[in-house]
Design a protein around this motif. Structure first.
Motif, PDB file in Angstrom:
ATOM      1  N   GLN A  43       0.828  -1.205   0.000  1.00 18.51           N
ATOM      2  CA  GLN A  43       0.000   0.000   0.000  1.00 18.51           C
ATOM      3  C   GLN A  43       0.862   1.254   0.000  1.00 18.51           C
ATOM      4  O   GLN A  43       0.530   2.257  -0.643  1.00 18.51           O
ATOM      5  N   ALA A  44       1.998   1.213   0.694  1.00 23.99           N
ATOM      6  CA  ALA A  44       2.899   2.369   0.739  1.00 23.99           C
ATOM      7  C   ALA A  44       3.476   2.651  -0.648  1.00 23.99           C
ATOM      8  O   ALA A  44       3.582   3.812  -1.071  1.00 23.99           O
ATOM      9  N   VAL A  45       3.855   1.595  -1.354  1.00 26.49           N
ATOM     10  CA  VAL A  45       4.385   1.761  -2.710  1.00 26.49           C
ATOM     11  C   VAL A  45       3.310   2.300  -3.638  1.00 26.49           C
ATOM     12  O   VAL A  45       3.553   3.218  -4.435  1.00 26.49           O
ATOM     13  N   LEU A  46       2.101   1.752  -3.539  1.00 23.87           N
ATOM     14  CA  LEU A  46       1.003   2.207  -4.394  1.00 23.87           C
ATOM     15  C   LEU A  46       0.668   3.677  -4.124  1.00 23.87           C
ATOM     16  O   LEU A  46       0.399   4.442  -5.056  1.00 23.87           O
ATOM     17  N   LYS A  47       0.713   4.081  -2.865  1.00 23.09           N
ATOM     18  CA  LYS A  47       0.454   5.483  -2.535  1.00 23.09           C
ATOM     19  C   LYS A  47       1.524   6.392  -3.143  1.00 23.09           C
ATOM     20  O   LYS A  47       1.222   7.511  -3.580  1.00 23.09           O
ATOM     21  N   SER A  48       2.761   5.917  -3.170  1.00 23.01           N
ATOM     22  CA  SER A  48       3.837   6.688  -3.803  1.00 23.01           C
ATOM     23  C   SER A  48       3.578   6.834  -5.299  1.00 23.01           C
ATOM     24  O   SER A  48       3.796   7.900  -5.885  1.00 23.01           O
ATOM     25  N   LEU A  49       3.099   5.763  -5.928  1.00 24.04           N
ATOM     26  CA  LEU A  49       2.806   5.792  -7.361  1.00 24.04           C
ATOM     27  C   LEU A  49       1.576   6.648  -7.659  1.00 24.04           C
ATOM     28  O   LEU A  49       1.483   7.254  -8.726  1.00 24.04           O
ATOM     29  N   VAL A  50       0.641   6.714  -6.712  1.00 20.89           N
ATOM     30  CA  VAL A  50      -0.509   7.614  -6.859  1.00 20.89           C
ATOM     31  C   VAL A  50      -0.032   9.063  -6.786  1.00 20.89           C
ATOM     32  O   VAL A  50      -0.459   9.913  -7.578  1.00 20.89           O
ATOM     33  N   LYS A  51       0.873   9.333  -5.851  1.00 20.70           N
ATOM     34  CA  LYS A  51       1.417  10.682  -5.702  1.00 20.70           C
ATOM     35  C   LYS A  51       2.112  11.146  -6.982  1.00 20.70           C
ATOM     36  O   LYS A  51       2.027  12.331  -7.352  1.00 20.70           O
ATOM     37  N   GLU A  52       2.786  10.211  -7.660  1.00 21.73           N
ATOM     38  CA  GLU A  52       3.472  10.537  -8.905  1.00 21.73           C
ATOM     39  C   GLU A  52       2.551  10.412 -10.117  1.00 21.73           C
ATOM     40  O   GLU A  52       2.991  10.550 -11.260  1.00 21.73           O
ATOM     41  N   GLU A  53       1.265  10.137  -9.868  1.00 24.58           N
ATOM     42  CA  GLU A  53       0.208  10.075 -10.885  1.00 24.58           C
ATOM     43  C   GLU A  53       0.361   8.920 -11.869  1.00 24.58           C
ATOM     44  O   GLU A  53      -0.088   9.004 -13.015  1.00 24.58           O
ATOM     45  N   TYR A  54       0.975   7.818 -11.420  1.00 24.57           N
ATOM     46  CA  TYR A  54       0.990   6.610 -12.237  1.00 24.57           C
ATOM     47  C   TYR A  54      -0.288   5.801 -12.007  1.00 24.57           C
ATOM     48  O   TYR A  54      -0.670   4.983 -12.838  1.00 24.57           O
ATOM     49  N   PHE A  55      -0.922   6.034 -10.870  1.00 20.28           N
ATOM     50  CA  PHE A  55      -2.192   5.395 -10.541  1.00 20.28           C
ATOM     51  C   PHE A  55      -3.118   6.412  -9.898  1.00 20.28           C
ATOM     52  O   PHE A  55      -2.667   7.446  -9.392  1.00 20.28           O
ATOM     53  N   VAL A  56      -4.414   6.101  -9.910  1.00 20.82           N
ATOM     54  CA  VAL A  56      -5.386   6.828  -9.098  1.00 20.82           C
ATOM     55  C   VAL A  56      -6.087   5.801  -8.227  1.00 20.82           C
ATOM     56  O   VAL A  56      -6.242   4.634  -8.613  1.00 20.82           O
ATOM     57  N   ASP A  57      -6.475   6.229  -7.030  1.00 21.49           N
ATOM     58  CA  ASP A  57      -7.220   5.358  -6.128  1.00 21.49           C
ATOM     59  C   ASP A  57      -8.665   5.354  -6.608  1.00 21.49           C
ATOM     60  O   ASP A  57      -9.454   6.233  -6.253  1.00 21.49           O
ATOM     61  N   ALA A  58      -9.020   4.371  -7.414  1.00 19.45           N
ATOM     62  CA  ALA A  58     -10.328   4.346  -8.069  1.00 19.45           C
ATOM     63  C   ALA A  58     -11.478   4.114  -7.096  1.00 19.45           C
ATOM     64  O   ALA A  58     -12.605   4.548  -7.344  1.00 19.45           O
ATOM     65  N   SER A  59     -11.207   3.442  -5.997  1.00 22.15           N
ATOM     66  CA  SER A  59     -12.268   3.131  -5.039  1.00 22.15           C
ATOM     67  C   SER A  59     -12.301   4.120  -3.879  1.00 22.15           C
ATOM     68  O   SER A  59     -13.291   4.202  -3.155  1.00 22.15           O
ATOM     69  N   GLY A  60     -11.215   4.871  -3.707  1.00 26.15           N
ATOM     70  CA  GLY A  60     -11.150   5.841  -2.627  1.00 26.15           C
ATOM     71  C   GLY A  60     -10.747   5.255  -1.294  1.00 26.15           C
ATOM     72  O   GLY A  60     -10.566   5.982  -0.316  1.00 26.15           O
ATOM     73  N   ASP A  61     -10.586   3.932  -1.239  1.00 33.09           N
ATOM     74  CA  ASP A  61     -10.229   3.285   0.022  1.00 33.09           C
ATOM     75  C   ASP A  61      -9.042   2.333  -0.122  1.00 33.09           C
ATOM     76  O   ASP A  61      -8.781   1.512   0.748  1.00 33.09           O
ATOM     77  N   GLY A  62      -8.307   2.449  -1.260  1.00 32.42           N
ATOM     78  CA  GLY A  62      -7.122   1.628  -1.452  1.00 32.42           C
ATOM     79  C   GLY A  62      -7.388   0.197  -1.870  1.00 32.42           C
ATOM     80  O   GLY A  62      -6.476  -0.629  -1.854  1.00 32.42           O
ATOM     81  N   LEU A  63      -8.625  -0.101  -2.273  1.00 28.65           N
ATOM     82  CA  LEU A  63      -8.961  -1.469  -2.684  1.00 28.65           C
ATOM     83  C   LEU A  63      -8.778  -1.685  -4.188  1.00 28.65           C
ATOM     84  O   LEU A  63      -8.493  -2.795  -4.629  1.00 28.65           O
ATOM     85  N   ILE A  64      -8.953  -0.615  -4.946  1.00 35.32           N
ATOM     86  CA  ILE A  64      -8.838  -0.708  -6.402  1.00 35.32           C
ATOM     87  C   ILE A  64      -8.072   0.509  -6.918  1.00 35.32           C
ATOM     88  O   ILE A  64      -8.405   1.651  -6.574  1.00 35.32           O
ATOM     89  N   TYR A  65      -7.066   0.266  -7.745  1.00 38.10           N
ATOM     90  CA  TYR A  65      -6.299   1.348  -8.364  1.00 38.10           C
ATOM     91  C   TYR A  65      -6.414   1.257  -9.884  1.00 38.10           C
ATOM     92  O   TYR A  65      -6.456   0.158 -10.443  1.00 38.10           O
ATOM     93  N   ARG A  66      -6.465   2.416 -10.526  1.00 34.99           N
ATOM     94  CA  ARG A  66      -6.512   2.464 -11.992  1.00 34.99           C
ATOM     95  C   ARG A  66      -5.235   3.100 -12.520  1.00 34.99           C
ATOM     96  O   ARG A  66      -4.823   4.160 -12.048  1.00 34.99           O
ATOM     97  N   ALA A  67      -4.606   2.445 -13.476  1.00 38.66           N
ATOM     98  CA  ALA A  67      -3.369   2.965 -14.065  1.00 38.66           C
ATOM     99  C   ALA A  67      -3.664   4.153 -14.971  1.00 38.66           C
ATOM    100  O   ALA A  67      -4.686   4.181 -15.667  1.00 38.66           O
ATOM    101  N   THR A  68      -2.781   5.125 -14.977  1.00 39.79           N
ATOM    102  CA  THR A  68      -2.942   6.310 -15.815  1.00 39.79           C
ATOM    103  C   THR A  68      -2.076   6.202 -17.075  1.00 39.79           C
ATOM    104  O   THR A  68      -1.244   5.300 -17.201  1.00 39.79           O
ATOM    105  N   ALA A  69      -2.256   7.165 -17.966  1.00 41.69           N
ATOM    106  CA  ALA A  69      -1.465   7.187 -19.199  1.00 41.69           C
ATOM    107  C   ALA A  69      -0.041   7.650 -18.950  1.00 41.69           C
ATOM    108  O   ALA A  69       0.745   7.737 -19.892  1.00 41.69           O
ATOM    109  N   LYS A  70       0.306   7.908 -17.689  1.00 44.02           N
ATOM    110  CA  LYS A  70       1.697   8.222 -17.402  1.00 44.02           C
ATOM    111  C   LYS A  70       2.570   6.991 -17.665  1.00 44.02           C
ATOM    112  O   LYS A  70       3.752   7.112 -17.964  1.00 44.02           O
TER     113      LYS A  70
END
Length: 240
Positions: free
Chosen positions: A162-189
């Motif tokens: 989860q810590a790694v995924l949050k780092s990738l969200v911060k860098e906009e490689y992912f968005v937290d699609a569910s808002g609770d860390g259960l589902i992430y969506r990859a971005t065009a980055k």
């Protein structure tokens, strides 16, 4: 958040000039705006944004897979454009290793053994299942966490992931699609990252002030990622 017609145009320009990438995951309303066609089937909004940026010495660009829009200089012969371009590439190259290690980890946890692509869905619960069955994968995750300087005081695989995924969200490689860390969506980055990898591989002389040993290390890393063609989703029929 939905914008009016004029606001969407303005928001597109603002985000692009700030170095943002506009895609379905990050800015769905703005992405749809750029993809809208007129009665002749022309991407008129895309043309408007491109024309406006041209007046500022910039270009509207799309990733190779057409999954994201971004802004570049119109004339790279300008000293500032060259300086910014080199700074961007060097910064990106320094981030290659953790990102490529992450891609390799996800491919190992993915039944289809395919790299992360824009708009892909990532579920930590499914990744955890693979990690729990492999000490090697857990070690790789720890190395990635160390690169991102997160979760250094825990051996809990779930917290580390989860810590790694949050780092990738911060860098906009992912968005937290569910808002609770259960589902992430990859971005065009990720799409831009793959395009950048190809650019660096095709331009071996770029940034020759780097040491020969480091260049060899980067070449080895680049060879570990296989590119795939991605079918563009039908965003007109896709809900946010």
């Amino acid at each position: 958040m939905a914008f009016t017609e004029n606001n969407r145009f303005t928001k597109c320009i603002e985000n692009l000039l700030q170095g943002k990438i506009i895609c379905h995951a990050l800015y769905p309303d703005l992405f749809r705006y750029l993809r809208e066609t007129d009665e002749n089937g022309t991407l008129s909004n895309e043309d408007k944004v491109h024309y406006f940026l041209n007046q500022m010495g910039r270009n509207l660009m799309k990733t190779t897979d057409d999954m994201g829009y971004y802004c570049t200089y119109g004339d790279y012969d300008e000293p500032q454009a060259k300086a910014d371009g080199r700074a961007f590439i060097k910064k990106s190259v320094s981030e290659f290793e953790p990102l490529i290690k992450w891609l390799r980890l996800i491919r190992s946890c993915n039944q289809d053994s395919r790299p992360v692509c824009a708009d892909d869905i990532i579920k930590p619960s499914e990744i955890i299942h693979s990690l729990e069955e492999s000490e090697i994968l857990c070690k790789q995750l720890k190395e990635i966490a160390n690169f991102f300087k997160v979760a250094s005081n825990t051996s809990d695989v779930s917290k580390m992931l989860q810590a790694v995924l949050k780092s990738l969200v911060k860098e906009e490689y992912f968005v937290d699609a569910s808002g609770d860390g259960l589902i992430y969506r990859a971005t065009a980055k990720w799409s831009l990252f793959y395009d950048l990898l190809e650019f660096v591989k095709e331009n071996e002389g770029f940034g020759k002030d780097t040491s020969e040993r480091k260049e060899e290390h980067q070449t080895d890393l680049l060879s570990q990622v296989e590119m795939v063609e991605v079918e563009t989703p039908d965003f007109d029929n896709m809900q946010n």
